[in-house]
Design a protein around this motif. Structure first.
Motif, PDB file in Angstrom:
ATOM      1  N   HIS A 199       0.847  -1.188   0.000  1.00  0.00           N
ATOM      2  CA  HIS A 199       0.000   0.000   0.000  1.00  0.00           C
ATOM      3  C   HIS A 199       0.885   1.242   0.000  1.00  0.00           C
ATOM      4  CE1 HIS A 199      -2.987   3.002   1.375  1.00  0.00           C
ATOM      5  NE2 HIS A 199      -3.834   2.222   0.732  1.00  0.00           N
ATOM      6  N   TYR A 200       0.500   2.246  -0.780  1.00  0.00           N
ATOM      7  CA  TYR A 200       1.372   3.420  -0.928  1.00  0.00           C
ATOM      8  C   TYR A 200       1.615   4.164   0.385  1.00  0.00           C
ATOM      9  CZ  TYR A 200      -2.807   6.436  -0.831  1.00  0.00           C
ATOM     10  OH  TYR A 200      -3.961   7.081  -0.472  1.00  0.00           O
ATOM     11  N   SER A 201       0.666   4.089   1.342  1.00  0.00           N
ATOM     12  CA  SER A 201       0.836   4.809   2.609  1.00  0.00           C
ATOM     13  C   SER A 201       1.865   4.151   3.524  1.00  0.00           C
ATOM     14  CB  SER A 201      -0.501   4.891   3.347  1.00  0.00           C
ATOM     15  OG  SER A 201      -0.862   3.626   3.886  1.00  0.00           O
ATOM     16  N   ARG A 202       2.009   2.814   3.397  1.00  0.00           N
ATOM     17  CA  ARG A 202       2.889   2.017   4.254  1.00  0.00           C
ATOM     18  C   ARG A 202       2.481   2.085   5.738  1.00  0.00           C
ATOM     19  NH1 ARG A 202       3.973   0.873  -0.340  1.00  0.00           N
ATOM     20  NH2 ARG A 202       6.028   0.760  -1.301  1.00  0.00           N
ATOM     21  N   LYS A 203       1.246   2.538   6.017  1.00  0.00           N
ATOM     22  CA  LYS A 203       0.806   2.700   7.400  1.00  0.00           C
ATOM     23  C   LYS A 203      -0.485   1.947   7.665  1.00  0.00           C
ATOM     24  CE  LYS A 203       2.846   7.307   7.969  1.00  0.00           C
ATOM     25  NZ  LYS A 203       2.558   8.736   8.290  1.00  0.00           N
ATOM     26  N   MET A 204      -0.538   1.260   8.807  1.00  0.00           N
ATOM     27  CA  MET A 204      -1.764   0.598   9.248  1.00  0.00           C
ATOM     28  C   MET A 204      -2.657   1.606   9.959  1.00  0.00           C
ATOM     29  SD  MET A 204      -2.502  -2.666   8.762  1.00  0.00           S
ATOM     30  CE  MET A 204      -3.390  -3.307  10.189  1.00  0.00           C
ATOM     31  N   PRO A 205      -3.950   1.610   9.675  1.00  0.00           N
ATOM     32  CA  PRO A 205      -4.867   2.461  10.440  1.00  0.00           C
ATOM     33  C   PRO A 205      -4.885   2.016  11.907  1.00  0.00           C
ATOM     34  CG  PRO A 205      -5.906   1.612   8.450  1.00  0.00           C
ATOM     35  CD  PRO A 205      -4.634   0.853   8.623  1.00  0.00           C
ATOM     36  N   LYS A 206      -5.212   2.941  12.809  1.00  0.00           N
ATOM     37  CA  LYS A 206      -5.189   2.629  14.232  1.00  0.00           C
ATOM     38  C   LYS A 206      -6.563   2.339  14.823  1.00  0.00           C
ATOM     39  CE  LYS A 206      -0.933   5.174  15.185  1.00  0.00           C
ATOM     40  NZ  LYS A 206      -0.280   6.253  15.989  1.00  0.00           N
ATOM     41  N   ALA A 207      -7.632   2.534  14.063  1.00  0.00           N
ATOM     42  CA  ALA A 207      -8.979   2.262  14.570  1.00  0.00           C
ATOM     43  C   ALA A 207      -9.215   0.757  14.644  1.00  0.00           C
ATOM     44  CB  ALA A 207     -10.014   2.922  13.662  1.00  0.00           C
ATOM     45  N   LYS A 208     -10.330   0.370  15.252  1.00  0.00           N
ATOM     46  CA  LYS A 208     -10.700  -1.045  15.261  1.00  0.00           C
ATOM     47  C   LYS A 208     -10.946  -1.487  13.823  1.00  0.00           C
ATOM     48  CE  LYS A 208     -12.596  -2.940  18.647  1.00  0.00           C
ATOM     49  NZ  LYS A 208     -13.470  -3.407  19.769  1.00  0.00           N
ATOM     50  N   LEU A 209     -10.404  -2.630  13.448  1.00  0.00           N
ATOM     51  CA  LEU A 209     -10.375  -3.042  12.052  1.00  0.00           C
ATOM     52  C   LEU A 209     -10.938  -4.442  11.835  1.00  0.00           C
ATOM     53  CD1 LEU A 209      -6.695  -1.925  11.341  1.00  0.00           C
ATOM     54  CD2 LEU A 209      -8.759  -0.611  10.836  1.00  0.00           C
ATOM     55  N   VAL A 210     -11.438  -4.658  10.633  1.00  0.00           N
ATOM     56  CA  VAL A 210     -11.740  -5.995  10.130  1.00  0.00           C
ATOM     57  C   VAL A 210     -10.757  -6.266   9.010  1.00  0.00           C
ATOM     58  CG1 VAL A 210     -13.421  -7.464   8.985  1.00  0.00           C
ATOM     59  CG2 VAL A 210     -14.180  -5.883  10.743  1.00  0.00           C
ATOM     60  N   LYS A 211      -9.922  -7.289   9.177  1.00  0.00           N
ATOM     61  CA  LYS A 211      -8.813  -7.553   8.259  1.00  0.00           C
ATOM     62  C   LYS A 211      -9.040  -8.858   7.509  1.00  0.00           C
ATOM     63  CE  LYS A 211      -7.206  -7.210  12.065  1.00  0.00           C
ATOM     64  NZ  LYS A 211      -6.765  -6.994  13.457  1.00  0.00           N
ATOM     65  N   MET A 212      -8.983  -8.788   6.199  1.00  0.00           N
ATOM     66  CA  MET A 212      -9.197  -9.967   5.367  1.00  0.00           C
ATOM     67  C   MET A 212      -7.979 -10.209   4.499  1.00  0.00           C
ATOM     68  SD  MET A 212     -13.102  -9.198   4.170  1.00  0.00           S
ATOM     69  CE  MET A 212     -14.321  -8.646   5.376  1.00  0.00           C
ATOM     70  N   GLY A 213      -7.502 -11.451   4.508  1.00  0.00           N
ATOM     71  CA  GLY A 213      -6.376 -11.819   3.678  1.00  0.00           C
ATOM     72  C   GLY A 213      -6.838 -12.363   2.348  1.00  0.00           C
ATOM     73  N   CYS A 214      -5.954 -12.270   1.366  1.00  0.00           N
ATOM     74  CA  CYS A 214      -6.241 -12.760   0.018  1.00  0.00           C
ATOM     75  C   CYS A 214      -5.164 -13.772  -0.367  1.00  0.00           C
ATOM     76  CB  CYS A 214      -6.251 -11.578  -0.949  1.00  0.00           C
ATOM     77  SG  CYS A 214      -6.399 -12.046  -2.685  1.00  0.00           S
ATOM     78  N   TRP A 215      -5.600 -14.967  -0.797  1.00  0.00           N
ATOM     79  CA  TRP A 215      -4.671 -16.016  -1.210  1.00  0.00           C
ATOM     80  C   TRP A 215      -5.012 -16.487  -2.624  1.00  0.00           C
ATOM     81  CZ3 TRP A 215      -6.485 -15.370   3.674  1.00  0.00           C
ATOM     82  CH2 TRP A 215      -5.565 -15.403   4.727  1.00  0.00           C
ATOM     83  N   GLU A 216      -3.995 -16.696  -3.435  1.00  0.00           N
ATOM     84  CA  GLU A 216      -4.156 -17.307  -4.750  1.00  0.00           C
ATOM     85  C   GLU A 216      -3.370 -18.606  -4.767  1.00  0.00           C
ATOM     86  OE1 GLU A 216      -4.973 -13.810  -8.007  1.00  0.00           O
ATOM     87  OE2 GLU A 216      -2.886 -14.271  -7.539  1.00  0.00           O
ATOM     88  N   ASP A 217      -4.092 -19.704  -4.974  1.00  0.00           N
ATOM     89  CA  ASP A 217      -3.465 -21.028  -4.981  1.00  0.00           C
ATOM     90  C   ASP A 217      -2.588 -21.244  -3.747  1.00  0.00           C
ATOM     91  OD1 ASP A 217      -4.634 -21.687  -7.460  1.00  0.00           O
ATOM     92  OD2 ASP A 217      -3.044 -20.641  -8.534  1.00  0.00           O
ATOM     93  N   GLY A 218      -3.071 -20.765  -2.612  1.00  0.00           N
ATOM     94  CA  GLY A 218      -2.382 -20.971  -1.346  1.00  0.00           C
ATOM     95  C   GLY A 218      -1.313 -19.953  -1.011  1.00  0.00           C
ATOM     96  N   HIS A 219      -1.043 -19.023  -1.912  1.00  0.00           N
ATOM     97  CA  HIS A 219      -0.009 -18.010  -1.678  1.00  0.00           C
ATOM     98  C   HIS A 219      -0.654 -16.705  -1.217  1.00  0.00           C
ATOM     99  CE1 HIS A 219       3.055 -20.573  -3.478  1.00  0.00           C
ATOM    100  NE2 HIS A 219       2.244 -20.778  -4.513  1.00  0.00           N
TER     101      HIS A 219
END
Length: 237
Positions: free
Chosen positions: A24-44
């Motif tokens: 991500h261009y910001s390189r910063k994680m937001p500090k609020a409460k978050l819902v985080k979802m990962g993305c995998w393609e063929d297990g990667h």
């Protein structure tokens, strides 16, 4: 949730942070409460999509909704060169979000025109464009700081330049920033007809971006309170 080699699932804070810092261009994680979802393609692992309260504590106000009914898509941090388009990944993440937080009615997101973004992933996903949201940061002690950071540090007084000049830095001032393009995605289908009435044509070039062309947008402001539907899962694939 899996689709032809593509899988999205809730991920850990560590995994999401890795994606944001790398893709991500910001390189910063937001500090609020978050819902985080990962993305995998063929297990990667190919990145993360993150929802949260964002920087605007008045996010729900223009829509007549409760703060617990609106959420912001705050980061799309996906690796380049994927087999699946970003719009597809975001669409699946919206389905996961609706399943996890059934009381949510609307998702808001902003495309940063200062980074040359027009919101093409939202346009491809059928989001509605509501115009631009003007914003300004604050310059304090030689550093340009987001208003939310100032609010968290100094409270409501930190939003006032005169207060900052009197109590923090006599040279404090506002710094205008490039406008952000505001998009919304109704999770409640009943909202779409109403929002379509005020939606604008999608911008196709930077020349079409007009600052302040929507009355419904609020400036990016600091401070927010966690909402009940946003309870992040820490499951790691």
């Amino acid at each position: 949730m899996t689709s032809a080699g593509l899988r999205l699932d809730f991920c850990s804070h560590q995994a999401a942070k890795y994606a944001v810092r790398r893709w991500h261009y910001s390189r910063k994680m937001p500090k609020a409460k978050l819902v985080k979802m990962g993305c995998w393609e063929d297990g990667h692992f190919r990145g993360a999509i993150i929802y949260g309260l964002g920087a605007n504590r008045h996010l729900a106000n223009p829509f007549g909704l409760k703060s617990t009914e609106v959420v912001e898509l705050v980061r799309v941090a996906l690796a380049p060169g994927r087999a699946h388009p970003t719009s597809r990944c975001v669409a699946i993440s919206l389905k996961l979000l609706r399943r996890q937080s059934p009381d949510l009615q609307l998702v808001v997101s902003y495309a940063d025109s200062g980074q040359g973004h027009l919101g093409t992933i939202y346009q491809a996903g059928g989001w509605l464009y509501l115009g631009t949201s003007e914003q300004s940061y604050l310059r304090i002690a030689g550093q340009v700081v987001h208003p939310r950071t100032v609010y968290d540090r100094f409270g409501p007084g930190g939003q006032s330049v005169p207060w900052l000049r009197k109590n923090v830095d006599p040279k404090a001032c506002r710094v205008p920033m490039a406008p952000k393009l505001k998009y919304v995605f109704p999770l409640d289908k009943k909202l779409r007809p109403k929002l379509e009435e005020v939606a604008l044509p999608y911008p196709k070039s930077a020349a079409e971006v007009t600052p302040g062309d929507t009355s419904g947008s609020q400036p990016e402001e600091g401070g927010s309170r966690p909402t009940r539907p946003l309870q992040p899962s820490e499951a790691v694939a």
